[in-house]
Design an enzyme around this catalytic site. Sequence first.
Site, PDB file in Angstrom:
ATOM      1  N   ILE A  13      -5.955 -10.633 -19.324  1.00  0.00           N
ATOM      2  CA  ILE A  13      -7.422 -10.603 -19.422  1.00  0.00           C
ATOM      3  C   ILE A  13      -7.870 -10.237 -20.827  1.00  0.00           C
ATOM      4  O   ILE A  13      -8.873 -10.756 -21.330  1.00  0.00           O
ATOM      5  CB  ILE A  13      -8.018  -9.609 -18.409  1.00  0.00           C
ATOM      6  CG1 ILE A  13      -7.418  -9.827 -17.019  1.00  0.00           C
ATOM      7  CG2 ILE A  13      -9.521  -9.766 -18.327  1.00  0.00           C
ATOM      8  CD1 ILE A  13      -7.943  -8.867 -15.985  1.00  0.00           C
ATOM      9  N   THR A 121     -10.789  -1.444 -12.339  1.00  0.00           N
ATOM     10  CA  THR A 121     -10.535  -2.341 -11.208  1.00  0.00           C
ATOM     11  C   THR A 121     -11.270  -1.882  -9.954  1.00  0.00           C
ATOM     12  O   THR A 121     -11.547  -0.682  -9.801  1.00  0.00           O
ATOM     13  CB  THR A 121      -9.016  -2.366 -10.926  1.00  0.00           C
ATOM     14  OG1 THR A 121      -8.779  -3.006  -9.676  1.00  0.00           O
ATOM     15  CG2 THR A 121      -8.421  -0.960 -10.847  1.00  0.00           C
ATOM     16  N   GLU A 123      -9.892  -1.688  -7.239  1.00  0.00           N
ATOM     17  CA  GLU A 123      -8.908  -0.998  -6.390  1.00  0.00           C
ATOM     18  C   GLU A 123      -9.108   0.506  -6.354  1.00  0.00           C
ATOM     19  O   GLU A 123      -8.558   1.184  -5.484  1.00  0.00           O
ATOM     20  CB  GLU A 123      -7.481  -1.312  -6.866  1.00  0.00           C
ATOM     21  CG  GLU A 123      -7.147  -2.767  -6.738  1.00  0.00           C
ATOM     22  CD  GLU A 123      -5.673  -3.052  -6.962  1.00  0.00           C
ATOM     23  OE1 GLU A 123      -4.854  -2.140  -6.827  1.00  0.00           O
ATOM     24  OE2 GLU A 123      -5.364  -4.201  -7.275  1.00  0.00           O
ATOM     25  N   LYS A 152      -5.533   4.259 -12.388  1.00  0.00           N
ATOM     26  CA  LYS A 152      -6.783   3.650 -12.899  1.00  0.00           C
ATOM     27  C   LYS A 152      -7.974   4.537 -12.507  1.00  0.00           C
ATOM     28  O   LYS A 152      -8.890   4.759 -13.312  1.00  0.00           O
ATOM     29  CB  LYS A 152      -6.973   2.225 -12.354  1.00  0.00           C
ATOM     30  CG  LYS A 152      -6.003   1.197 -12.889  1.00  0.00           C
ATOM     31  CD  LYS A 152      -6.070   0.998 -14.404  1.00  0.00           C
ATOM     32  CE  LYS A 152      -7.358   0.345 -14.874  1.00  0.00           C
ATOM     33  NZ  LYS A 152      -7.288   0.002 -16.328  1.00  0.00           N
ATOM     34  N   PRO A 190      -0.102 -17.126 -10.057  1.00  0.00           N
ATOM     35  CA  PRO A 190       0.902 -17.798 -10.907  1.00  0.00           C
ATOM     36  C   PRO A 190       2.303 -17.758 -10.320  1.00  0.00           C
ATOM     37  O   PRO A 190       3.084 -18.693 -10.539  1.00  0.00           O
ATOM     38  CB  PRO A 190       0.850 -17.022 -12.228  1.00  0.00           C
ATOM     39  CG  PRO A 190      -0.025 -15.859 -12.015  1.00  0.00           C
ATOM     40  CD  PRO A 190      -0.817 -16.050 -10.777  1.00  0.00           C
TER      41      PRO A 190
HETATM   42  P1  NAD Z   1      -1.551  -7.360 -18.175  1.00  0.00           P
HETATM   43  O1  NAD Z   1      -0.442  -6.589 -17.547  1.00  0.00           O
HETATM   44  O2  NAD Z   1      -1.503  -8.845 -18.192  1.00  0.00           O
HETATM   45  O3  NAD Z   1      -1.708  -6.905 -19.704  1.00  0.00           O
HETATM   46  C1  NAD Z   1      -1.636  -5.558 -20.105  1.00  0.00           C
HETATM   47  C2  NAD Z   1      -1.482  -5.531 -21.632  1.00  0.00           C
HETATM   48  O4  NAD Z   1      -1.466  -4.166 -22.047  1.00  0.00           O
HETATM   49  C3  NAD Z   1      -0.166  -6.155 -22.122  1.00  0.00           C
HETATM   50  O5  NAD Z   1      -0.411  -6.983 -23.249  1.00  0.00           O
HETATM   51  C4  NAD Z   1       0.692  -4.950 -22.506  1.00  0.00           C
HETATM   52  O6  NAD Z   1       1.622  -5.232 -23.537  1.00  0.00           O
HETATM   53  C5  NAD Z   1      -0.384  -3.971 -22.961  1.00  0.00           C
HETATM   54  N1  NAD Z   1       0.057  -2.570 -22.852  1.00  0.00           N
HETATM   55  C6  NAD Z   1       0.646  -1.971 -21.777  1.00  0.00           C
HETATM   56  N2  NAD Z   1       0.920  -0.681 -22.066  1.00  0.00           N
HETATM   57  C7  NAD Z   1       0.480  -0.458 -23.331  1.00  0.00           C
HETATM   58  C8  NAD Z   1       0.467   0.689 -24.169  1.00  0.00           C
HETATM   59  N3  NAD Z   1       0.979   1.858 -23.775  1.00  0.00           N
HETATM   60  N4  NAD Z   1      -0.080   0.566 -25.408  1.00  0.00           N
HETATM   61  C9  NAD Z   1      -0.594  -0.619 -25.826  1.00  0.00           C
HETATM   62  N5  NAD Z   1      -0.595  -1.733 -25.067  1.00  0.00           N
HETATM   63  C10 NAD Z   1      -0.074  -1.653 -23.837  1.00  0.00           C
HETATM   64  O7  NAD Z   1      -2.862  -6.824 -17.490  1.00  0.00           O
HETATM   65  P2  NAD Z   1      -4.224  -7.592 -17.138  1.00  0.00           P
HETATM   66  O8  NAD Z   1      -4.097  -8.208 -15.810  1.00  0.00           O
HETATM   67  O9  NAD Z   1      -4.635  -8.412 -18.309  1.00  0.00           O
HETATM   68  O10 NAD Z   1      -5.203  -6.340 -16.985  1.00  0.00           O
HETATM   69  C11 NAD Z   1      -5.908  -5.839 -18.116  1.00  0.00           C
HETATM   70  C12 NAD Z   1      -6.824  -4.720 -17.671  1.00  0.00           C
HETATM   71  O11 NAD Z   1      -7.732  -5.197 -16.689  1.00  0.00           O
HETATM   72  C13 NAD Z   1      -6.109  -3.531 -17.028  1.00  0.00           C
HETATM   73  O12 NAD Z   1      -6.753  -2.346 -17.438  1.00  0.00           O
HETATM   74  C14 NAD Z   1      -6.301  -3.745 -15.534  1.00  0.00           C
HETATM   75  O13 NAD Z   1      -6.289  -2.519 -14.832  1.00  0.00           O
HETATM   76  C15 NAD Z   1      -7.682  -4.380 -15.516  1.00  0.00           C
HETATM   77  N6  NAD Z   1      -7.979  -5.243 -14.361  1.00  0.00           N
HETATM   78  C16 NAD Z   1      -7.139  -6.278 -14.055  1.00  0.00           C
HETATM   79  C17 NAD Z   1      -7.468  -7.133 -13.001  1.00  0.00           C
HETATM   80  C18 NAD Z   1      -6.595  -8.310 -12.624  1.00  0.00           C
HETATM   81  O14 NAD Z   1      -6.881  -9.004 -11.654  1.00  0.00           O
HETATM   82  N7  NAD Z   1      -5.530  -8.618 -13.373  1.00  0.00           N
HETATM   83  C19 NAD Z   1      -8.635  -6.908 -12.264  1.00  0.00           C
HETATM   84  C20 NAD Z   1      -9.460  -5.823 -12.610  1.00  0.00           C
HETATM   85  C21 NAD Z   1      -9.130  -5.011 -13.671  1.00  0.00           C
HETATM   86  O1  TDX Z   2       4.245 -12.827  -4.031  1.00  0.00           O
HETATM   87  C1  TDX Z   2       3.215 -12.262  -3.645  1.00  0.00           C
HETATM   88  N1  TDX Z   2       2.781 -12.475  -2.372  1.00  0.00           N
HETATM   89  C2  TDX Z   2       1.654 -11.905  -1.874  1.00  0.00           C
HETATM   90  O2  TDX Z   2       1.301 -12.125  -0.703  1.00  0.00           O
HETATM   91  C3  TDX Z   2       2.437 -11.394  -4.502  1.00  0.00           C
HETATM   92  C4  TDX Z   2       2.896 -11.136  -5.924  1.00  0.00           C
HETATM   93  C5  TDX Z   2       1.295 -10.841  -3.994  1.00  0.00           C
HETATM   94  N2  TDX Z   2       0.906 -11.067  -2.712  1.00  0.00           N
HETATM   95  C6  TDX Z   2      -0.365 -10.510  -2.224  1.00  0.00           C
HETATM   96  C7  TDX Z   2      -0.619  -9.048  -2.500  1.00  0.00           C
HETATM   97  C8  TDX Z   2      -2.133  -9.002  -2.641  1.00  0.00           C
HETATM   98  O3  TDX Z   2      -2.734  -8.942  -1.354  1.00  0.00           O
HETATM   99  O4  TDX Z   2      -1.381 -11.209  -2.956  1.00  0.00           O
HETATM  100  C9  TDX Z   2      -2.488 -10.344  -3.262  1.00  0.00           C
HETATM  101  C10 TDX Z   2      -2.669 -10.292  -4.771  1.00  0.00           C
HETATM  102  O5  TDX Z   2      -1.545  -9.611  -5.322  1.00  0.00           O
HETATM  103  P1  TDX Z   2      -1.427  -9.256  -6.885  1.00  0.00           P
HETATM  104  O6  TDX Z   2      -1.547 -10.502  -7.685  1.00  0.00           O
HETATM  105  O7  TDX Z   2      -0.229  -8.412  -7.064  1.00  0.00           O
HETATM  106  O8  TDX Z   2      -2.785  -8.461  -7.135  1.00  0.00           O
HETATM  107  P2  TDX Z   2      -3.403  -7.093  -6.522  1.00  0.00           P
HETATM  108  O9  TDX Z   2      -2.360  -6.172  -6.045  1.00  0.00           O
HETATM  109  O10 TDX Z   2      -4.516  -7.474  -5.596  1.00  0.00           O
HETATM  110  O11 TDX Z   2      -4.013  -6.460  -7.886  1.00  0.00           O
HETATM  111  C11 TDX Z   2      -4.656  -7.303  -8.874  1.00  0.00           C
HETATM  112  O12 TDX Z   2      -6.052  -7.195  -8.810  1.00  0.00           O
HETATM  113  C12 TDX Z   2      -6.626  -5.966  -9.196  1.00  0.00           C
HETATM  114  C13 TDX Z   2      -4.180  -6.951 -10.278  1.00  0.00           C
HETATM  115  O13 TDX Z   2      -2.757  -7.063 -10.342  1.00  0.00           O
HETATM  116  C14 TDX Z   2      -4.627  -5.570 -10.660  1.00  0.00           C
HETATM  117  O14 TDX Z   2      -4.260  -5.293 -12.008  1.00  0.00           O
HETATM  118  C15 TDX Z   2      -6.119  -5.485 -10.539  1.00  0.00           C
HETATM  119  O15 TDX Z   2      -6.536  -4.169 -10.754  1.00  0.00           O
END
Ligand code: NAD
Ligand code: TDX
Length: 332
Positions: A13, A121, A123, A152, A190
């Site tokens: 993100i 998040t 969550e 978080k 993915p």
């Molecule tokens: P991600 O795991 O893809 O990326 C995290 C990034 O942070 C990576 O580039 C990693 O190298 C870097 N990082 C980790 N530890 C570090 C450290 N100690 N110092 C510097 N860099 C560091 O995560 P994402 O899915 O892009 O999530 C980004 C943010 O958004 C997070 O704070 C997550 O809680 C929040 N968020 C994610 C989702 C989601 O659906 N993925 C939803 C809501 C909020």
């Molecule tokens: O292989 C799988 N099969 C499956 O059923 C995986 C990897 C996940 N799941 C389920 C678990 C969850 O119900 O799919 C849903 C989504 O899973 P994740 O992609 O792991 O996401 P989730 O745990 O919901 O958290 C995500 O959204 C909120 C992000 O990873 C967090 O960083 C964000 O805060």
Amino acid sequence: MQKLLVTGGAGFIGSNFVHHVVNTTELHITVLDKLTYAGNLASLNHLPAERFNFVHGDIGDAGLVDRLTASVDAVVHYAAESHNDNSLHDPRPFLDTNIIGTFTLIEAARKHGTRFHHISTDEVYGDLELDTPERFTETTPYNPSSPYSSTKAGSDLLVRAWVRSFGLQATISNCSNNYGPYQHVEKFIPRQITNVIDGIRPKLYGAGENVRDWIHANDHSSAVLRILDKGVIGETYLIGADGEKNNKDVVEQILTHMGRPADAYDHVTDRPGHDLRYAIDSGKLRRELGWTPKFSNFDAGIEDTIAWYRDNEEWWRPQKAETEAKYQVQGQ
Ligand code: NAD
Ligand code: TDX
């Protein structure tokens, strides 16, 4: 405002936000990223050198964070350990980065009077029952379930306390599940797309009835920029795009788009403590800051995301085997 420090800008993100800011503003961005397994410099390709620089480092490194914070107008804090399943097997890095890392950043922002935006998040609010109209709002009590979501939640509370006690110039946003290009193959969507590309059947945890509220990462980025621009200091904004779907429906949609039978998936061991349902009411952000999502056609978004993973195998292939090997050990 001229200069931003974006932590975690090499992640899913954070990198989307960096591209969004470069494409839609005149701001200069410094990315601070540790390049953990989840960081990928290739997600930051093709950025103009005069608008962007990259610093390899840890948000827990107080000296580095202090120097970088002193040289910018605002910090947008994405860096985190982000995967629930990892947090269940090895929680320690989640405390180090999500709690101590955030603490290190807000101490620097307080010292230099720097505007701070904290990315969080939905969550942190725990989960909701299936089939109810209830959704999370900014006043829902915190009730996190996993090591990830509890760290978080802890980081959000630190930011709130720094606003109240020290006058930190901060806003917070709590967003629902993001999807789109450049997401690590450990995450649900993915993982299933790349499994199908590899001829592996998608894996659904438990019965697959758990509901997530999906938002395209592009919409998350536009919302964060709006909050940075117009958000009221001390306020929290929930970000969501009314995208509730259960996991089974999402897997079936992916399989259908990829020309496979809709039932060609396996049920695997459920996640311990698996949150049942997330749903966001983003009314405050829409009403008060005039934000609306532009990518809320989930079916079109999934098709584009599938096409991206088909076309960009060199981006995800290096992580795939190791990620699946880890899941296999866990029976998932
Ligand atoms: P991600 O795991 O893809 O990326 C995290 C990034 O942070 C990576 O580039 C990693 O190298 C870097 N990082 C980790 N530890 C570090 C450290 N100690 N110092 C510097 N860099 C560091 O995560 P994402 O899915 O892009 O999530 C980004 C943010 O958004 C997070 O704070 C997550 O809680 C929040 N968020 C994610 C989702 C989601 O659906 N993925 C939803 C809501 C909020
Ligand atoms: O292989 C799988 N099969 C499956 O059923 C995986 C990897 C996940 N799941 C389920 C678990 C969850 O119900 O799919 C849903 C989504 O899973 P994740 O992609 O792991 O996401 P989730 O745990 O919901 O958290 C995500 O959204 C909120 C992000 O990873 C967090 O960083 C964000 O805060």
